[in-house]
Design a protein around this motif. Structure first.
Motif, PDB file in Angstrom:
ATOM      1  N   GLY A  18      44.154  45.081  43.084  1.00  0.00           N
ATOM      2  CA  GLY A  18      42.719  45.913  44.557  1.00  0.00           C
ATOM      3  C   GLY A  18      40.897  46.104  43.439  1.00  0.00           C
ATOM      4  N   MET A  19      40.519  46.258  44.194  1.00  0.00           N
ATOM      5  CA  MET A  19      38.307  46.381  43.783  1.00  0.00           C
ATOM      6  C   MET A  19      38.406  47.682  43.936  1.00  0.00           C
ATOM      7  N   GLU A  20      39.324  48.415  44.703  1.00  0.00           N
ATOM      8  CA  GLU A  20      38.430  50.332  44.650  1.00  0.00           C
ATOM      9  C   GLU A  20      38.805  50.984  43.432  1.00  0.00           C
ATOM     10  N   ARG A  21      39.546  50.231  42.758  1.00  0.00           N
ATOM     11  CA  ARG A  21      39.186  51.255  41.223  1.00  0.00           C
ATOM     12  C   ARG A  21      39.566  50.340  40.239  1.00  0.00           C
ATOM     13  N   ALA A  56      35.918  41.119  39.223  1.00  0.00           N
ATOM     14  CA  ALA A  56      35.099  41.630  38.847  1.00  0.00           C
ATOM     15  C   ALA A  56      33.779  42.566  39.545  1.00  0.00           C
ATOM     16  N   ARG A  57      34.065  43.788  39.539  1.00  0.00           N
ATOM     17  CA  ARG A  57      32.708  44.517  40.545  1.00  0.00           C
ATOM     18  C   ARG A  57      31.415  44.838  38.995  1.00  0.00           C
ATOM     19  N   TYR A  58      30.179  44.278  39.661  1.00  0.00           N
ATOM     20  CA  TYR A  58      28.962  44.945  38.762  1.00  0.00           C
ATOM     21  C   TYR A  58      28.316  45.468  39.240  1.00  0.00           C
ATOM     22  N   GLU A  59      28.276  46.790  40.134  1.00  0.00           N
ATOM     23  CA  GLU A  59      27.823  47.306  40.698  1.00  0.00           C
ATOM     24  C   GLU A  59      27.732  48.988  40.113  1.00  0.00           C
ATOM     25  N   HIS A  60      27.541  49.604  39.927  1.00  0.00           N
ATOM     26  CA  HIS A  60      27.453  50.491  39.295  1.00  0.00           C
ATOM     27  C   HIS A  60      27.538  51.345  40.302  1.00  0.00           C
ATOM     28  N   PRO A  61      28.626  52.935  40.149  1.00  0.00           N
ATOM     29  CA  PRO A  61      29.466  53.490  39.245  1.00  0.00           C
ATOM     30  C   PRO A  61      30.818  52.468  39.253  1.00  0.00           C
ATOM     31  N   ASN A  62      30.951  51.674  40.377  1.00  0.00           N
ATOM     32  CA  ASN A  62      32.160  51.212  40.385  1.00  0.00           C
ATOM     33  C   ASN A  62      32.248  49.552  39.948  1.00  0.00           C
TER      34      ASN A  62
END
Length: 102
Positions: A18-21, A56-62
């Motif tokens: 999952g993409m939460e963390r 992959a997620r690219y936005e900070h901070p997550n």
């Protein structure tokens, strides 16, 4: 599809479902002791050779890598890839059509 080697399995085990963390690249480097190039190369092999659904997620901070678990996460992972493809295609077209000074 080939069986995962020990390094591939180790990295896959470090990725959250999952993409939460998502797990950031810097953290993966720290946990494995590998270079960023080696981590990214292993992630690429997991996706391309072993068909693992890694996003992959690219936005900070997550930001970071994660295992895709549903269609919403799949769409979120595909959006920046699609955008990058469009930008690179445009760049290639411009370079291919550029007038050269010779």
């Amino acid at each position: 599809m080939e069986k995962l080697d020990k390094e591939e399995q180790r990295l896959l085990d470090l990725l959250p479902k999952g993409m939460e963390r998502p797990r950031p690249l810097k953290e993966l480097i720290k946990l494995t002791g590998w270079s960023s190039r080696r981590v990214r190369g292993t992630i690429n092999r997991l996706i391309v050779l072993h068909h693992q659904p890694i996003g992959a997620r690219y936005e900070h901070p997550n930001n970071g890598y994660f295992i895709i678990t549903n269609d919403e996460e799949r769409s979120a992972a595909l959006a920046p890839l699609t955008s990058q493809i469009m930008v690179m295609t445009k760049r290639a077209q411009v370079i291919g059509n550029a007038k050269l000074n010779n």
